[in-house]
Design an enzyme around this catalytic site. Structure first.
Site, PDB file in Angstrom:
ATOM      1  N   ASN A  63      -3.452  12.865  -4.221  1.00 39.75           N
ATOM      2  CA  ASN A  63      -4.740  13.136  -4.883  1.00 39.75           C
ATOM      3  C   ASN A  63      -5.366  14.436  -4.395  1.00 39.75           C
ATOM      4  O   ASN A  63      -5.883  15.235  -5.188  1.00 39.75           O
ATOM      5  CB  ASN A  63      -5.705  11.972  -4.637  1.00 39.75           C
ATOM      6  CG  ASN A  63      -5.460  10.799  -5.580  1.00 39.75           C
ATOM      7  OD1 ASN A  63      -4.933  10.976  -6.673  1.00 39.75           O
ATOM      8  ND2 ASN A  63      -5.846   9.614  -5.162  1.00 39.75           N
ATOM      9  N   HIS A 108      -6.302  13.988  -9.197  1.00 36.46           N
ATOM     10  CA  HIS A 108      -6.274  12.566  -9.514  1.00 36.46           C
ATOM     11  C   HIS A 108      -5.393  12.254 -10.716  1.00 36.46           C
ATOM     12  O   HIS A 108      -4.920  11.130 -10.870  1.00 36.46           O
ATOM     13  CB  HIS A 108      -7.703  12.062  -9.769  1.00 36.46           C
ATOM     14  CG  HIS A 108      -8.513  11.971  -8.504  1.00 36.46           C
ATOM     15  ND1 HIS A 108      -8.397  10.926  -7.622  1.00 36.46           N
ATOM     16  CD2 HIS A 108      -9.430  12.825  -7.973  1.00 36.46           C
ATOM     17  CE1 HIS A 108      -9.218  11.122  -6.597  1.00 36.46           C
ATOM     18  NE2 HIS A 108      -9.860  12.263  -6.787  1.00 36.46           N
ATOM     19  N   ASP A 130      -2.912   9.251 -10.614  1.00 37.19           N
ATOM     20  CA  ASP A 130      -2.913   8.169 -11.600  1.00 37.19           C
ATOM     21  C   ASP A 130      -1.510   7.925 -12.147  1.00 37.19           C
ATOM     22  O   ASP A 130      -1.103   6.778 -12.361  1.00 37.19           O
ATOM     23  CB  ASP A 130      -3.863   8.506 -12.751  1.00 37.19           C
ATOM     24  CG  ASP A 130      -5.326   8.438 -12.327  1.00 37.19           C
ATOM     25  OD1 ASP A 130      -5.599   7.931 -11.229  1.00 37.19           O
ATOM     26  OD2 ASP A 130      -6.182   8.880 -13.126  1.00 37.19           O
ATOM     27  N   GLU A 173      -4.931   2.604  -3.792  1.00 43.79           N
ATOM     28  CA  GLU A 173      -3.474   2.518  -3.944  1.00 43.79           C
ATOM     29  C   GLU A 173      -2.923   1.208  -3.388  1.00 43.79           C
ATOM     30  O   GLU A 173      -1.729   1.105  -3.088  1.00 43.79           O
ATOM     31  CB  GLU A 173      -2.813   3.707  -3.231  1.00 43.79           C
ATOM     32  CG  GLU A 173      -2.959   3.719  -1.723  1.00 43.79           C
ATOM     33  CD  GLU A 173      -4.232   4.383  -1.223  1.00 43.79           C
ATOM     34  OE1 GLU A 173      -4.246   4.809  -0.061  1.00 43.79           O
ATOM     35  OE2 GLU A 173      -5.212   4.489  -2.003  1.00 43.79           O
ATOM     36  N   ASP A 224       0.854  -1.191   0.000  1.00 45.46           N
ATOM     37  CA  ASP A 224       0.000   0.000   0.000  1.00 45.46           C
ATOM     38  C   ASP A 224       0.888   1.238   0.000  1.00 45.46           C
ATOM     39  O   ASP A 224       1.889   1.312   0.738  1.00 45.46           O
ATOM     40  CB  ASP A 224      -0.896   0.008   1.243  1.00 45.46           C
ATOM     41  CG  ASP A 224      -1.949   1.094   1.176  1.00 45.46           C
ATOM     42  OD1 ASP A 224      -3.012   0.842   0.585  1.00 45.46           O
ATOM     43  OD2 ASP A 224      -1.693   2.193   1.711  1.00 45.46           O
TER      44      ASP A 224
END
Length: 416
Positions: free
Chosen positions: A295, A300, A304, A330, A287
Site C-alpha cells: 500500500n 491502495h 486491493d 489484510e 494475515d
C-alpha cells in the site's frame, strides 16, 4: 309494538311511509305512496334492496343512534335509476320500529340518470382483475371460484374443471418430504382459522407454478361461515432482493468474503452447534506478510488487487460450508466446521502454498505474496467463539514473531 291496524292507517297517509323494524332493518309496512316512489313493493325487503347499499348503510347507522330532527337527503339507487330522497324519522313511544317519511328531491343536474349499478357483477369484475390470486372453496374444499391470477399461477394443464384443493399439493410440491411438511402446516392453519374466524392467517411457500418455475408465494387464509377464502401473491422478487440486501450487509465489498459482523453471527452459531454435538471446530487467522509496504509504495489500488486475489485463492481451497471473512485490513478469519487440528494444519499449508504459488499482478507490477497463519481448535472449556479467536490471534502473533510465512497452532498455553 305497533297497533294491529297499523297497516290500515299507514295506507291512509298520502306521503310515502315505511315502517322499519328488526335486526336486519327490513320493511314491515309500506303504503302505496312509498311503493310508487320506490317502484317496487317494499314490504319484507331490506333497505339495501330498495335504495342501494350506500344509502342503506347511512340509514342503518342513524337508526342505531338518537334520531335526527332534520331531514336527511341521500342519493339512492332505485330499480328505475338513481334518485335523491329525503328521509324524516319518527319512533313511536314503546315501539321497536322506526317510521320513515320519504320525499323526492330534484336532482342537482338535469342530465340523464346514471345507470343502476349491478354490484354483484362489478364485484366479480374487480376480484377477477385484482393483481393477486383469489380462490374460494366450499366447506369440503371444493373450488367455487378462482380469478385470473390464480389461473396464471396454478391452472396446470391437467387440472379438473372443478378441482379439489388436495389435488394441488402434488403439483406444487414435487418433493414428498417438503409436501408433507407443507400439508402439516396447512392443516394447523385450518384448525386455527376455524377456531378464530375473525383472524387472517399467513404462510409462505416456495412452490412449482403452472409454467414449471419455482416461485415464493405468500398465502392468506380466512374462513367466512362455511367458505374458505385464500388470497395469495408472488413475493419471489421481493424475497430475492431482501436476500441480496442481507448478503450485501454481511459481505466485504472488496473481497466478497464475509465481513466481520457476519463472521461473528455465523461463527457463533457454528460454535454452539459444535458445542451441542461434540464435533470438532477449527479456526484459522491468516494475515498477509509485509502487506503495508504494498500500500505504501504502490498505492491502495495495488493493495486491493492483492487482497482480492488472495481471497479468491483461499476460496478455491476451502469447502462449500467453510467460512472465510475479512476481519479488517489484510487479516482473514477462516472457520472450518467439523475440522480437527490435523485437518486445520493441512488446510493452512494448502492456503499458504496457493497464496505464494505465483505472483499477483496489478498492471505492470507483480507481487510475491506470503502469509502467516495461527490456528486454534475448539476445546471443551472454551466458553465461546471469542476464546478460540483469542488463541488463534496469539498463535498468529507468534508466527509473525518467529519470522513470518509460517503456521503456529495455538493451545491452552496461549490463553491470556
Amino acid at each position: 309494538m305497533m297497533p294491529i291496524n297499523a297497516a290500515e292507517w299507514i295506507g291512509l297517509v298520502h306521503a310515502p311511509l315505511l315502517v322499519i323494524g328488526g335486526a336486519h332493518r327490513r320493511v314491515q309496512h309500506a303504503n302505496a305512496a312509498a311503493a310508487a316512489l320506490l317502484a317496487s313493493d317494499p314490504a319484507g325487503q331490506a333497505l339495501s334492496q330498495l335504495i342501494g347499499d350506500f344509502a342503506a348503510g347511512r340509514l342503518a347507522a342513524i337508526l342505531d343512534q338518537t334520531l335526527p330532527a332534520d331531514e336527511l337527503v341521500l342519493d339512492c339507487v332505485l330499480p328505475t335509476g338513481t334518485a335523491k330522497l329525503g328521509f324524516r324519522f319518527a319512533r313511536p313511544a314503546g315501539a321497536d320500529v322506526t317510521v320513515l317519511t320519504l320525499a323526492q328531491h330534484a336532482a342537482a343536474d338535469t342530465g340523464p340518470h346514471p345507470p343502476v349499478v349491478d354490484w354483484s357483477r362489478l364485484l366479480q369484475t374487480v376480484v377477477e382483475r385484482l393483481p393477486v390470486g383469489v380462490e374460494i372453496y366450499d366447506s369440503g374444499f371444493n373450488e367455487l371460484y378462482a380469478n385470473r391470477v390464480s389461473d396464471d399461477l396454478f391452472l396446470y394443464d391437467d387440472t379438473p374443471l372443478r378441482p379439489h384443493h388436495d389435488a394441488w399439493w402434488e403439483r406444487a410440491f414435487p418433493d414428498p418430504d417438503v409436501r408433507g411438511r407443507a400439508i402439516e402446516e396447512w392443516q394447523r392453519l385450518i384448525q386455527v382459522a376455524r377456531a378464530n374466524q375473525d383472524g387472517v392467517l399467513r404462510t409462505e411457500w416456495e412452490v412449482v407454478c403452472r409454467d414449471g418455475a419455482n416461485r415464493i408465494i405468500q398465502f392468506r387464509l380466512r374462513i367466512i361461515g362455511d367458505t374458505y377464502v385464500v388470497v395469495f401473491w408472488d413475493v419471489t422478487d421481493r424475497r430475492r432482493l431482501e436476500e441480496e440486501f442481507r448478503r450485501l450487509a454481511g459481505t466485504d465489498a472488496l473481497t466478497e468474503t464475509f465481513n466481520r459482523r457476519r463472521f461473528f453471527e455465523t461463527g457463533r452459531s457454528e460454535f454452539h452447534l459444535a458445542e451441542l454435538s461434540g464435533q470438532h471446530l477449527c479456526l484459522l487467522m491468516l494475515d498477509m506478510d509485509r502487506f503495508k509496504k504494498v500500500n505504501d509504495q504502490f498505492g491502495h489500488g495495488a493493495g486491493d488487487t492483492v487482497l482480492k486475489e488472495v481471497a479468491a485463492r483461499c476460496r478455491a481451497i476451502l469447502r462449500q460450508n467453510d467460512i472465510i471473512a475479512r476481519m479488517g485490513g489484510e487479516e482473514f478469519a477462516i472457520l472450518l466446521p467439523g475440522a480437527d487440528k490435523d485437518y486445520g494444519a493441512r488446510i493452512a499449508q494448502r492456503l499458504m502454498a496457493a497464496i505464494r504459488s505465483e505472483p499477483i499482478t496489478s498492471g505492470a507490477l507483480a507481487f510475491h505474496v506470503q502469509a502467516s497463519i495461527g490456528i486454534a481448535v475448539r476445546q471443551s472449556d472454551d466458553a465461546n467463539l471469542e476464546a478460540m479467536l483469542e488463541r488463534a490471534d496469539r498463535a498468529l502473533y507468534l508466527a509473525k514473531a518467529r519470522g513470518r510465512s509460517r503456521i503456529v497452532i495455538g493451545d491452552s498455553t496461549l490463553r491470556s
